[in-house]
Design a protein around this motif. Structure first.
Motif, short mmCIF file in Angstrom:
data_model
loop_
_atom_site.label_atom_id
_atom_site.label_comp_id
_atom_site.label_asym_id
_atom_site.label_seq_id
_atom_site.Cartn_x
_atom_site.Cartn_y
_atom_site.Cartn_z
N VAL A 10 14.05 16.78 -0.84
CA VAL A 10 14.84 15.56 -0.87
C VAL A 10 15.70 15.31 0.39
O VAL A 10 16.10 16.29 1.01
N ASN A 13 18.61 8.89 0.08
CA ASN A 13 18.75 8.04 -0.94
C ASN A 13 18.84 6.72 -0.45
O ASN A 13 19.50 6.49 0.71
N GLY A 17 19.96 3.88 -5.32
CA GLY A 17 19.82 5.26 -5.82
C GLY A 17 18.37 5.75 -6.13
O GLY A 17 18.10 6.73 -6.71
N ASP A 18 17.46 5.23 -5.26
CA ASP A 18 15.76 5.74 -4.95
C ASP A 18 16.14 7.00 -4.19
O ASP A 18 16.98 7.09 -3.08
N GLN A 19 15.37 8.30 -4.59
CA GLN A 19 15.46 9.48 -4.00
C GLN A 19 14.14 9.37 -2.91
O GLN A 19 13.05 9.07 -3.61
N ARG A 37 14.14 4.88 -8.92
CA ARG A 37 14.88 4.79 -10.13
C ARG A 37 14.95 3.58 -10.87
O ARG A 37 14.85 3.73 -11.94
#
Length: 79
Positions: A10, A13, A17-19, A37
């Motif tokens: 990772v 973000n 809130g998408d990673q 997300r």
């Protein structure tokens, strides 16, 4: 620090809130993928970070799941 075999790293973000992930491949390359997300799914690309980032900022790739921003050059202002 690095992902286990079959894993991903990772690196960011989005405001929604998408990673964002780096995904390693057997040939030594790394591509960008995202867990969206709001959509509840994975979005995989065949692009490395520099190509993906440039194309996302320049609105050259379909990124309807990313927050919108004005494409083009933005002036820098001293703070």
């Amino acid at each position: 620090m690095l992902p286990t075999r079959g894993g991903a790293l990772v690196w960011g973000n989005t405001i929604d809130g998408d990673q964002l992930f780096f995904v390693p491949h057997n040939d030594g390359s790394w591509t960008v993928s995202a867990f969206r997300r709001g959509w509840g799914d994975w979005h995989d690309t065949n692009l490395g970070l520099s190509d993906w980032f440039y194309q996302a900022l320049a609105s050259e790739i379909g990124t309807d799941w990313l927050p919108e921003w004005d494409a083009g050059i933005h002036p820098l202002e001293p703070s």
